[in-house]
Every structure is written in C-alpha cells, then in structure tokens.
Design a protein around this motif. Structure first.
Motif, PDB file in Angstrom:
ATOM      1  N   ALA A 123       0.964  -1.221  -0.089  1.00 33.81           N
ATOM      2  CA  ALA A 123       0.115  -0.052  -0.008  1.00 33.81           C
ATOM      3  C   ALA A 123       0.911   1.209  -0.141  1.00 33.81           C
ATOM      4  O   ALA A 123       0.615   2.342  -0.563  1.00 33.81           O
ATOM      5  CB  ALA A 123      -0.992   0.086   1.081  1.00 33.81           C
ATOM      6  N   GLN A 124       1.966   1.131   0.605  1.00 33.33           N
ATOM      7  CA  GLN A 124       2.842   2.465   0.880  1.00 33.33           C
ATOM      8  C   GLN A 124       3.593   2.620  -0.611  1.00 33.33           C
ATOM      9  O   GLN A 124       3.645   3.808  -1.001  1.00 33.33           O
ATOM     10  CB  GLN A 124       3.770   2.142   1.961  1.00 33.33           C
ATOM     11  N   ARG A 125       4.030   1.719  -1.259  1.00 36.73           N
ATOM     12  CA  ARG A 125       4.490   1.884  -2.501  1.00 36.73           C
ATOM     13  C   ARG A 125       3.326   2.482  -3.468  1.00 36.73           C
ATOM     14  O   ARG A 125       3.995   3.338  -4.223  1.00 36.73           O
ATOM     15  CB  ARG A 125       4.991   0.502  -3.122  1.00 36.73           C
ATOM     16  N   TYR A 130       1.317   6.992  -6.579  1.00 38.36           N
ATOM     17  CA  TYR A 130       0.372   7.825  -7.146  1.00 38.36           C
ATOM     18  C   TYR A 130      -0.366   8.719  -6.271  1.00 38.36           C
ATOM     19  O   TYR A 130      -1.174   9.747  -7.033  1.00 38.36           O
ATOM     20  CB  TYR A 130      -0.890   6.561  -7.477  1.00 38.36           C
ATOM     21  N   GLU A 131      -0.204   8.820  -5.189  1.00 38.57           N
ATOM     22  CA  GLU A 131      -0.988   9.763  -4.387  1.00 38.57           C
ATOM     23  C   GLU A 131      -0.912  11.202  -5.024  1.00 38.57           C
ATOM     24  O   GLU A 131      -2.146  11.938  -5.003  1.00 38.57           O
ATOM     25  CB  GLU A 131      -0.767   9.658  -3.025  1.00 38.57           C
ATOM     26  N   LEU A 152      -6.056  -7.965   4.517  1.00 38.74           N
ATOM     27  CA  LEU A 152      -6.288  -6.585   4.101  1.00 38.74           C
ATOM     28  C   LEU A 152      -5.602  -5.770   5.191  1.00 38.74           C
ATOM     29  O   LEU A 152      -5.461  -5.493   6.201  1.00 38.74           O
ATOM     30  CB  LEU A 152      -7.673  -6.489   4.436  1.00 38.74           C
ATOM     31  N   GLU A 153      -5.140  -4.470   4.101  1.00 34.76           N
ATOM     32  CA  GLU A 153      -4.618  -3.532   4.775  1.00 34.76           C
ATOM     33  C   GLU A 153      -5.678  -2.505   5.509  1.00 34.76           C
ATOM     34  O   GLU A 153      -6.796  -2.755   5.413  1.00 34.76           O
ATOM     35  CB  GLU A 153      -3.778  -2.727   3.632  1.00 34.76           C
ATOM     36  N   LYS A 154      -5.408  -1.999   6.739  1.00 37.01           N
ATOM     37  CA  LYS A 154      -6.217  -1.122   7.395  1.00 37.01           C
ATOM     38  C   LYS A 154      -7.157  -0.194   6.712  1.00 37.01           C
ATOM     39  O   LYS A 154      -8.327   0.096   7.003  1.00 37.01           O
ATOM     40  CB  LYS A 154      -5.517  -0.473   8.663  1.00 37.01           C
ATOM     41  N   ASP A 155      -6.694   0.574   5.576  1.00 36.20           N
ATOM     42  CA  ASP A 155      -7.426   1.537   4.814  1.00 36.20           C
ATOM     43  C   ASP A 155      -8.489   0.692   4.009  1.00 36.20           C
ATOM     44  O   ASP A 155      -9.591   1.212   3.810  1.00 36.20           O
ATOM     45  CB  ASP A 155      -6.590   2.140   3.980  1.00 36.20           C
ATOM     46  N   VAL A 156      -8.190  -0.588   3.696  1.00 36.22           N
ATOM     47  CA  VAL A 156      -9.097  -1.490   3.120  1.00 36.22           C
ATOM     48  C   VAL A 156     -10.290  -1.792   3.987  1.00 36.22           C
ATOM     49  O   VAL A 156     -11.392  -1.877   3.541  1.00 36.22           O
ATOM     50  CB  VAL A 156      -8.508  -2.575   2.446  1.00 36.22           C
ATOM     51  N   MET A 157      -9.944  -2.073   5.089  1.00 41.85           N
ATOM     52  CA  MET A 157     -10.784  -2.280   6.083  1.00 41.85           C
ATOM     53  C   MET A 157     -11.902  -1.317   6.520  1.00 41.85           C
ATOM     54  O   MET A 157     -12.950  -1.279   6.409  1.00 41.85           O
ATOM     55  CB  MET A 157     -10.165  -2.864   7.504  1.00 41.85           C
TER      56      MET A 157
END
Length: 194
Positions: A123-125, A130-131, A152-157
């Motif tokens: 997610a960080q990559r 792109y951000e 799942l990563e926390k932002d996905v949750m």
C-alpha cells in the motif's frame, strides 16, 4: 490443496515456467503464489476488482471500472487507468482505488516476519507512486492492498466498513451487508486457486 496444507509440491528445484527464475528450495510452491508472470496473479486482481465493483453497485455507490483519468506517467508515458473510481466519495471528491495483491512469502524470511508487513508495504509503494499525482489532478487516492492469504490493509478495512455502513443507510438489505467481507475474502481465495 497441497499448498494450503503445507505438503511439498516439488521434489527438486525447477525454473518457473512464467519468469524462468530458479528458486532453490521452493518445494512448497511459494513462488507460484507471488510470481507476477503467472496469469493467475492478474486473474486474482481482476476477480477482486470485479467483486468490489459489484458490491459498490449493489450498495448504490456510483463507481467506474478501469477509468482513464488522464494521469500521465512522465516522459509522454500514460499510466494505467484507475482500477476503480468512486464518484463523489470523499467530500465530493472522486477517489481512485488501485488494487494491489501481494504475498506474505515475499518477505525476506521468517526470522523477521511481521504480520501485516506485506500489505502495508504494498500500500505504501502505491501511495508513493500515485497519491501526489492524483491530488495534482484533483482526485483522491486509495490503495486496496490485500495478500494472497486474504489479509487486508487497514485502509481497505475502513473502506469496506464505510461501504457496509452506506449499504445499511440505504436499506439495501441487512443480509447482503453482512457478506461484504466474506465476498472479498472469497474472491481473493478464488484467485489463488486459478
């Protein structure tokens, strides 16, 4: 089945049929789960993407799939379109969702294994890549990072919980809302078996 049970699949090291690399000691087939040259990796990505788009559609959330937002990659090279575009999602801002699947087996070894590291680093990559580019053209950005084992990563949750809450507010049906996390988990697992 052997992979899930931890039963050796290969007796000797052989080159990967997709990328031609030889992984010594990979008798359990760990490389197969994470090789980007294998069509199943792209298949899993697309199954998860299509499932998320369907969940949003059924929840009454306006989305687009594979939307070209005009994001340039530099040197006259266009970047890939957004996997999913959530329209007016973040305070009226359209948000690009970029799915990325990773493997827990891509870490350097079990000695320094940390739960969640693979999805957090993936997610960080994506954020680094792109951000800022999305912000420059007035889009929000959210990586949808998941592992081949369903982590799942926390932002996905947070995103899935927000979709679930939106569904309940729209009175979509309490029975369907409960299954949002199950559908995503199933689509990840289905993609691994492809």
């Amino acid at each position: 089945m052997c992979y899930r049970l931890g039963v050796p699949i290969f007796s000797i090291s052989k080159p990967c049929s997709a990328c031609s690399k030889v992984f010594t000691g990979d008798i359990y087939g760990d490389h197969v789960v994470s090789c980007s040259g294998i069509i199943g990796i792209k298949y899993r990505h697309n199954v998860v993407r299509d499932t998320l788009v369907d969940i949003c559609f059924r929840s009454g959330i306006s989305t687009g799939k594979e939307v070209d937002i005009g994001l340039g990659g530099g040197r006259d090279k266009a970047l890939r379109p957004a996997d999913i575009l959530l329209y007016s999602w973040d305070g009226g801002l359209d948000v690009c969702v970029d799915l990325t699947g990773s493997s827990l087996l891509m870490q350097t070894g079990m000695a320094d294994f940390v739960p969640g590291r693979a999805v957090i680093e993936a997610a960080q990559r994506k954020r680094v890549k792109y951000e800022a580019k999305c912000a420059d053209i007035r889009y929000g950005f959210l990586p949808f990072s998941f592992s081949s084992f369903g982590e799942l990563e926390k932002d996905v949750m947070t995103l899935l919980k927000r979709i679930r809450k939106f569904s309940m507010a729209q009175d979509i049906g309490a029975r369907a809302v409960v299954h949002i996390f199950n559908r995503i988990s199933f689509s990840i697992a289905k993609g691994v078996g492809a």
